[in-house]
Design a protein around this motif. Structure first.
Motif, PDB file in Angstrom:
ATOM      1  N   VAL A   5       0.852  -1.188   0.000  1.00 33.91           N
ATOM      2  CA  VAL A   5       0.000   0.000   0.000  1.00 33.91           C
ATOM      3  C   VAL A   5       0.888   1.239   0.000  1.00 33.91           C
ATOM      4  O   VAL A   5       1.788   1.369   0.818  1.00 33.91           O
ATOM      5  CB  VAL A   5      -0.925   0.015   1.236  1.00 33.91           C
ATOM      6  N   ILE A   6       0.626   2.131  -0.941  1.00 26.99           N
ATOM      7  CA  ILE A   6       1.362   3.396  -0.994  1.00 26.99           C
ATOM      8  C   ILE A   6       0.841   4.285   0.130  1.00 26.99           C
ATOM      9  O   ILE A   6      -0.359   4.556   0.203  1.00 26.99           O
ATOM     10  CB  ILE A   6       1.184   4.079  -2.361  1.00 26.99           C
ATOM     11  N   GLU A   7       1.748   4.711   1.001  1.00 26.94           N
ATOM     12  CA  GLU A   7       1.358   5.550   2.135  1.00 26.94           C
ATOM     13  C   GLU A   7       1.496   7.031   1.833  1.00 26.94           C
ATOM     14  O   GLU A   7       0.754   7.838   2.379  1.00 26.94           O
ATOM     15  CB  GLU A   7       2.188   5.180   3.364  1.00 26.94           C
ATOM     16  N   ALA A   8       2.474   7.395   0.996  1.00 27.69           N
ATOM     17  CA  ALA A   8       2.691   8.802   0.662  1.00 27.69           C
ATOM     18  C   ALA A   8       3.365   8.874  -0.703  1.00 27.69           C
ATOM     19  O   ALA A   8       4.063   7.949  -1.104  1.00 27.69           O
ATOM     20  CB  ALA A   8       3.568   9.466   1.706  1.00 27.69           C
ATOM     21  N   VAL A   9       3.139   9.985  -1.401  1.00 28.62           N
ATOM     22  CA  VAL A   9       3.750  10.214  -2.707  1.00 28.62           C
ATOM     23  C   VAL A   9       4.350  11.615  -2.701  1.00 28.62           C
ATOM     24  O   VAL A   9       3.655  12.587  -2.405  1.00 28.62           O
ATOM     25  CB  VAL A   9       2.713  10.085  -3.841  1.00 28.62           C
ATOM     26  N   ASP A  14       8.153  11.456 -10.091  1.00 28.90           N
ATOM     27  CA  ASP A  14       7.566  10.867 -11.285  1.00 28.90           C
ATOM     28  C   ASP A  14       6.294  10.105 -10.918  1.00 28.90           C
ATOM     29  O   ASP A  14       5.329  10.104 -11.676  1.00 28.90           O
ATOM     30  CB  ASP A  14       8.589   9.939 -11.959  1.00 28.90           C
ATOM     31  N   ALA A  15       6.285   9.483  -9.740  1.00 34.94           N
ATOM     32  CA  ALA A  15       5.101   8.735  -9.291  1.00 34.94           C
ATOM     33  C   ALA A  15       3.889   9.660  -9.213  1.00 34.94           C
ATOM     34  O   ALA A  15       2.794   9.300  -9.649  1.00 34.94           O
ATOM     35  CB  ALA A  15       5.374   8.075  -7.946  1.00 34.94           C
ATOM     36  N   ALA A  16       4.079  10.856  -8.654  1.00 33.30           N
ATOM     37  CA  ALA A  16       2.974  11.821  -8.575  1.00 33.30           C
ATOM     38  C   ALA A  16       2.552  12.263  -9.967  1.00 33.30           C
ATOM     39  O   ALA A  16       1.358  12.367 -10.256  1.00 33.30           O
ATOM     40  CB  ALA A  16       3.373  13.015  -7.727  1.00 33.30           C
ATOM     41  N   ALA A  17       3.533  12.511 -10.830  1.00 34.72           N
ATOM     42  CA  ALA A  17       3.221  12.935 -12.196  1.00 34.72           C
ATOM     43  C   ALA A  17       2.429  11.863 -12.941  1.00 34.72           C
ATOM     44  O   ALA A  17       1.604  12.184 -13.798  1.00 34.72           O
ATOM     45  CB  ALA A  17       4.507  13.261 -12.951  1.00 34.72           C
ATOM     46  N   LYS A  18       2.659  10.602 -12.601  1.00 35.00           N
ATOM     47  CA  LYS A  18       1.949   9.491 -13.249  1.00 35.00           C
ATOM     48  C   LYS A  18       0.618   9.174 -12.561  1.00 35.00           C
ATOM     49  O   LYS A  18      -0.077   8.257 -12.939  1.00 35.00           O
ATOM     50  CB  LYS A  18       2.826   8.241 -13.262  1.00 35.00           C
ATOM     51  N   GLY A  19       0.299   9.924 -11.495  1.00 32.33           N
ATOM     52  CA  GLY A  19      -1.009   9.784 -10.876  1.00 32.33           C
ATOM     53  C   GLY A  19      -1.106   8.807  -9.719  1.00 32.33           C
ATOM     54  O   GLY A  19      -2.205   8.521  -9.257  1.00 32.33           O
ATOM     55  N   LEU A  20       0.027   8.298  -9.226  1.00 30.36           N
ATOM     56  CA  LEU A  20      -0.044   7.406  -8.072  1.00 30.36           C
ATOM     57  C   LEU A  20      -0.495   8.195  -6.850  1.00 30.36           C
ATOM     58  O   LEU A  20      -0.136   9.358  -6.683  1.00 30.36           O
ATOM     59  CB  LEU A  20       1.307   6.746  -7.809  1.00 30.36           C
ATOM     60  N   PRO A  22      -1.693   7.944  -2.430  1.00 30.34           N
ATOM     61  CA  PRO A  22      -1.749   7.142  -1.208  1.00 30.34           C
ATOM     62  C   PRO A  22      -3.002   6.267  -1.231  1.00 30.34           C
ATOM     63  O   PRO A  22      -4.071   6.699  -1.673  1.00 30.34           O
ATOM     64  CB  PRO A  22      -1.834   8.195  -0.099  1.00 30.34           C
ATOM     65  N   GLY A  23      -2.834   5.031  -0.819  1.00 29.55           N
ATOM     66  CA  GLY A  23      -3.938   4.075  -0.839  1.00 29.55           C
ATOM     67  C   GLY A  23      -3.886   3.132  -2.023  1.00 29.55           C
ATOM     68  O   GLY A  23      -4.504   2.065  -1.990  1.00 29.55           O
ATOM     69  N   ASP A  24      -3.173   3.526  -3.097  1.00 30.25           N
ATOM     70  CA  ASP A  24      -2.988   2.597  -4.213  1.00 30.25           C
ATOM     71  C   ASP A  24      -2.203   1.391  -3.720  1.00 30.25           C
ATOM     72  O   ASP A  24      -1.365   1.501  -2.826  1.00 30.25           O
ATOM     73  CB  ASP A  24      -2.203   3.260  -5.358  1.00 30.25           C
ATOM     74  N   ILE A  25      -2.456   0.232  -4.315  1.00 32.03           N
ATOM     75  CA  ILE A  25      -1.760  -0.994  -3.931  1.00 32.03           C
ATOM     76  C   ILE A  25      -0.895  -1.450  -5.106  1.00 32.03           C
ATOM     77  O   ILE A  25      -1.416  -1.690  -6.204  1.00 32.03           O
ATOM     78  CB  ILE A  25      -2.751  -2.105  -3.544  1.00 32.03           C
ATOM     79  N   ILE A  26       0.412  -1.554  -4.879  1.00 32.16           N
ATOM     80  CA  ILE A  26       1.326  -2.069  -5.901  1.00 32.16           C
ATOM     81  C   ILE A  26       1.318  -3.585  -5.778  1.00 32.16           C
ATOM     82  O   ILE A  26       1.697  -4.136  -4.741  1.00 32.16           O
ATOM     83  CB  ILE A  26       2.749  -1.533  -5.700  1.00 32.16           C
TER      84      ILE A  26
END
Length: 74
Positions: A5-9, A14-20, A22-26
């Motif tokens: 689980v992504i806790e922070a971006v 680049d992750a933020a630019a790609k739309g990831l 918090p709460g997304d699951i890798i």
């Protein structure tokens, strides 16, 4: 769902630019399942060591799968 689980971006990443978000699951990195931070790091290092410029993530948001290619370059 299994994965990380992504806790922070970082908003400048680049992750933020790609739309990831918090709460997304890798669930996969480079088409390999991940269930720990160690798995994630190993997949990213392997891609970087192989000279790849990006790594493909499979994430789930609200149960919906989505592929995101993240840059490995700084």
């Amino acid at each position: 769902a299994n994965g990380l689980v992504i806790e922070a971006v970082d908003p400048a990443s680049d992750a933020a630019a790609k739309g990831l978000q918090p709460g997304d699951i890798i669930t996969e990195v480079a088409q390999q399942p991940v269930s720990s931070v160690e798995d994630f790091g190993a997949r990213v290092r392997a891609a970087s060591d192989a000279g790849q410029k990006s790594v493909l993530l499979l994430i789930r948001r609200g149960g919906n799968p989505r592929f995101v290619a993240l840059s490995l370059e700084e």
